[in-house]
Design a protein around this motif. Structure first.
Motif, short mmCIF file in Angstrom:
data_model
loop_
_atom_site.label_atom_id
_atom_site.label_comp_id
_atom_site.label_asym_id
_atom_site.label_seq_id
_atom_site.Cartn_x
_atom_site.Cartn_y
_atom_site.Cartn_z
N TYR A 55 30.93 35.11 43.94
CA TYR A 55 30.62 33.94 44.90
C TYR A 55 29.29 33.82 45.52
CZ TYR A 55 31.65 31.77 49.42
OH TYR A 55 31.64 30.80 50.36
N THR A 56 28.77 34.70 46.01
CA THR A 56 27.54 34.71 46.70
C THR A 56 26.47 34.08 45.46
OG1 THR A 56 27.05 37.11 46.52
CG2 THR A 56 28.09 36.26 48.53
N SER A 57 26.42 34.32 44.35
CA SER A 57 25.48 33.94 43.57
C SER A 57 25.93 32.41 42.83
CB SER A 57 25.56 34.64 42.28
OG SER A 57 26.71 34.48 41.53
N GLY A 58 26.98 31.79 43.78
CA GLY A 58 27.33 30.36 43.36
C GLY A 58 27.78 30.50 41.85
N GLY A 59 28.38 31.52 41.37
CA GLY A 59 29.03 31.63 40.07
C GLY A 59 27.98 32.01 38.95
N ASN A 60 26.75 32.47 39.39
CA ASN A 60 25.72 32.69 38.37
C ASN A 60 26.03 33.81 37.70
OD1 ASN A 60 23.83 30.21 38.35
ND2 ASN A 60 23.30 30.94 40.59
N PHE A 61 26.45 34.79 38.45
CA PHE A 61 26.70 36.02 37.76
C PHE A 61 28.19 36.37 37.66
CE2 PHE A 61 22.55 36.95 39.82
CZ PHE A 61 22.05 37.24 38.88
N LYS A 62 28.63 36.77 36.65
CA LYS A 62 30.18 37.39 36.40
C LYS A 62 29.94 38.87 36.56
CE LYS A 62 31.56 33.75 33.07
NZ LYS A 62 31.62 33.58 31.85
N ILE A 63 31.13 39.38 36.88
CA ILE A 63 31.19 40.75 37.22
C ILE A 63 32.39 41.44 36.50
CG2 ILE A 63 31.15 42.90 38.93
CD1 ILE A 63 28.99 40.81 39.43
N PRO A 64 32.12 41.62 35.08
CA PRO A 64 33.20 42.29 34.25
C PRO A 64 33.41 43.46 34.27
CG PRO A 64 31.39 41.44 33.07
CD PRO A 64 30.98 41.40 34.16
N PRO A 105 36.07 41.94 38.72
CA PRO A 105 36.02 43.46 38.89
C PRO A 105 37.34 43.66 39.33
CG PRO A 105 35.29 42.33 40.88
CD PRO A 105 35.24 41.27 39.83
N VAL A 106 37.76 44.47 38.26
CA VAL A 106 39.43 45.14 38.48
C VAL A 106 39.48 46.55 38.75
CG1 VAL A 106 41.58 45.39 36.99
CG2 VAL A 106 39.90 43.25 36.67
N ILE A 107 40.38 46.89 39.78
CA ILE A 107 40.85 48.30 40.01
C ILE A 107 41.88 48.68 39.43
CG2 ILE A 107 40.87 50.19 41.64
CD1 ILE A 107 38.99 48.61 43.63
N LEU A 108 41.99 49.63 38.31
CA LEU A 108 43.31 50.07 37.92
C LEU A 108 43.42 51.57 38.54
CD1 LEU A 108 45.46 50.19 35.78
CD2 LEU A 108 43.75 51.05 34.21
N PHE A 109 44.62 51.56 39.11
CA PHE A 109 45.17 52.80 39.77
C PHE A 109 46.19 53.45 38.98
CE2 PHE A 109 43.80 50.69 43.93
CZ PHE A 109 43.19 51.67 44.22
N GLU A 110 45.86 54.75 38.58
CA GLU A 110 46.71 55.64 37.52
C GLU A 110 47.12 56.76 38.66
OE1 GLU A 110 43.17 54.63 34.54
OE2 GLU A 110 43.48 56.60 34.89
N HIS A 111 48.21 57.26 38.45
CA HIS A 111 48.74 58.26 39.37
C HIS A 111 48.63 59.59 38.45
CE1 HIS A 111 51.21 60.68 41.93
NE2 HIS A 111 51.36 59.28 42.82
N VAL A 112 48.14 60.63 39.34
CA VAL A 112 47.63 61.96 39.07
C VAL A 112 48.79 62.38 38.18
CG1 VAL A 112 48.23 62.98 40.92
CG2 VAL A 112 46.50 63.94 39.30
N LEU A 113 50.15 62.26 38.56
CA LEU A 113 51.41 62.88 37.94
C LEU A 113 52.10 62.32 36.81
CD1 LEU A 113 53.18 64.20 41.28
CD2 LEU A 113 51.62 65.43 39.67
N LEU A 114 51.50 61.18 36.56
CA LEU A 114 51.95 60.34 35.36
C LEU A 114 51.22 60.44 34.06
CD1 LEU A 114 52.99 56.98 37.21
CD2 LEU A 114 54.54 59.17 36.71
#
Length: 324
Positions: free
Chosen positions: A103-112, A167-176
């Motif tokens: 957003y702050t780059s006006g779309g100049n950067f993607k953050i994959p 940017p994507v955060i993937l939460f995994e569970h320690v007991l799974l």
């Protein structure tokens, strides 16, 4: 179809995407020669080398910044948090940079960028290693947040996250990690913004995610024996929340129970309740019930630890209360 452990499903997804796209790489503590603290990156350094499977120092803020910079230049980093609690040390980078730079780059950067790793209340891991960070990150604009609950959705979500330009955060569970499931032999993807209707029913809607999906399904087995017919929704996407799937269910059931391992104050359930009350209050025939963890640091003592989170009996009792 083949039976696969959840940690192996994540490893397969990483391997397949690294093989397909040379811009994908992994970094984090002990991801290389050690193979990751839960073996999600086991032997990948042999196949791809020490640059694409990069062992970092214990310096979360630094290597998160490096990953964000790499994403800005066109690479597709996967950051493994050895324990998601440690990523609080990189909170500034995740919020002010990963979440905002497109957003702050006006779309100049993607953050994959993908940030993934174990979290949740384990078995006597102590307060600092039993955090549920979904509520911490939920308020950050620009992030997508998903939580896997089965080997099947773990693999499909990670593959989708790696290919996403945000940017994507993937939460995994320690007991799974040792959970086993049938995984298709062909390529497949799971949307990052859709909930899953795990079981259709008509009496009450139960919304949950991550490890609590399995506690809910244990409770459902007991409820069915008593003649109840609950509908179960696994959120999967914690940001954005798929409120449409929840409301379609409420049009049938008119009752809502939310089961989470997150803390009660400011948790995922709190956000769902706010959205339902704002826009869909007329669908409800009774007040929403939420079952959440206690608002305390998770005790090390095993019995006290159990007392802080939700178990099937509480779910059964809450459904009976809603339908009484």
């Amino acid at each position: 179809m083949s039976k696969t452990f959840l940690f192996d499903a994540l490893r397969e997804a990483t391997d397949e995407e690294m093989q397909r796209d040379s811009s994908v790489f992994v970094l984090g503590e002990d991801v290389g020669h050690y193979g990751g603290s839960y073996k999600v990156t086991k032997d990948l350094h042999v196949k791809y080398g020490d640059i694409r499977v990069l062992d970092t120092p214990i310096a979360e803020n630094s290597f998160m910044g490096m990953a964000i910079g790499a994403a800005m230049t066109g690479l597709r980093p996967i950051v493994e948090g050895m324990n998601m609690s440690f990523l609080l040390l990189a909170f500034n980078q995740i919020s002010n940079n990963a979440g905002m730079l497109r957003y702050t780059s006006g779309g100049n950067f993607k953050i994959p960028l993908v940030i993934r790793g174990p979290g949740g209340v384990g078995r006597q891991l102590g307060a600092e290693h039993s955090q549920r960070l979904e509520a911490y990150f939920q308020a950050i604009p620009g992030l997508k947040i998903v939580a896997c609950s089965t080997p099947y959705n773990a693999k499909g979500l990670l593959k989708s996250a790696i290919r996403d330009d945000n940017p994507v955060i993937l939460f995994e569970h320690v007991l799974l990690y040792n959970l086993q499931d049938d995984i298709p032999d062909k390529d497949y993807f799971i949307p990052l913004d859709k909930a899953e209707v795990v079981r259709e029913g008509k009496d009450v809607t139960i919304v949950t995610y991550s490890r609590m999906r399995h506690h809910v399904m244990e409770a459902v087995d007991l409820l069915i024996q008593d003649g109840f017919n609950p509908e179960v929704i696994d959120l999967i996407s914690l940001k954005p929340i798929d409120i449409q799937t929840i409301t379609l269910s409420l049009q049938k059931t008119h009752r809502l129970l939310i089961v989470e391992e997150c803390m009660k104050t400011g948790g995922i359930a709190a956000e769902i309740i706010a959205q339902i009350n704002d826009d869909y209050f007329d669908l409800l025939d009774s007040p929403i019930i939420r079952l959440s963890s206690k608002d305390i640091p998770t005790p090390y003592n095993g019995n006290l630890e159990k007392a802080t989170i939700i178990y099937p009996k509480q779910i059964v009792d809450s459904v009976r209360k809603l339908l009484s």
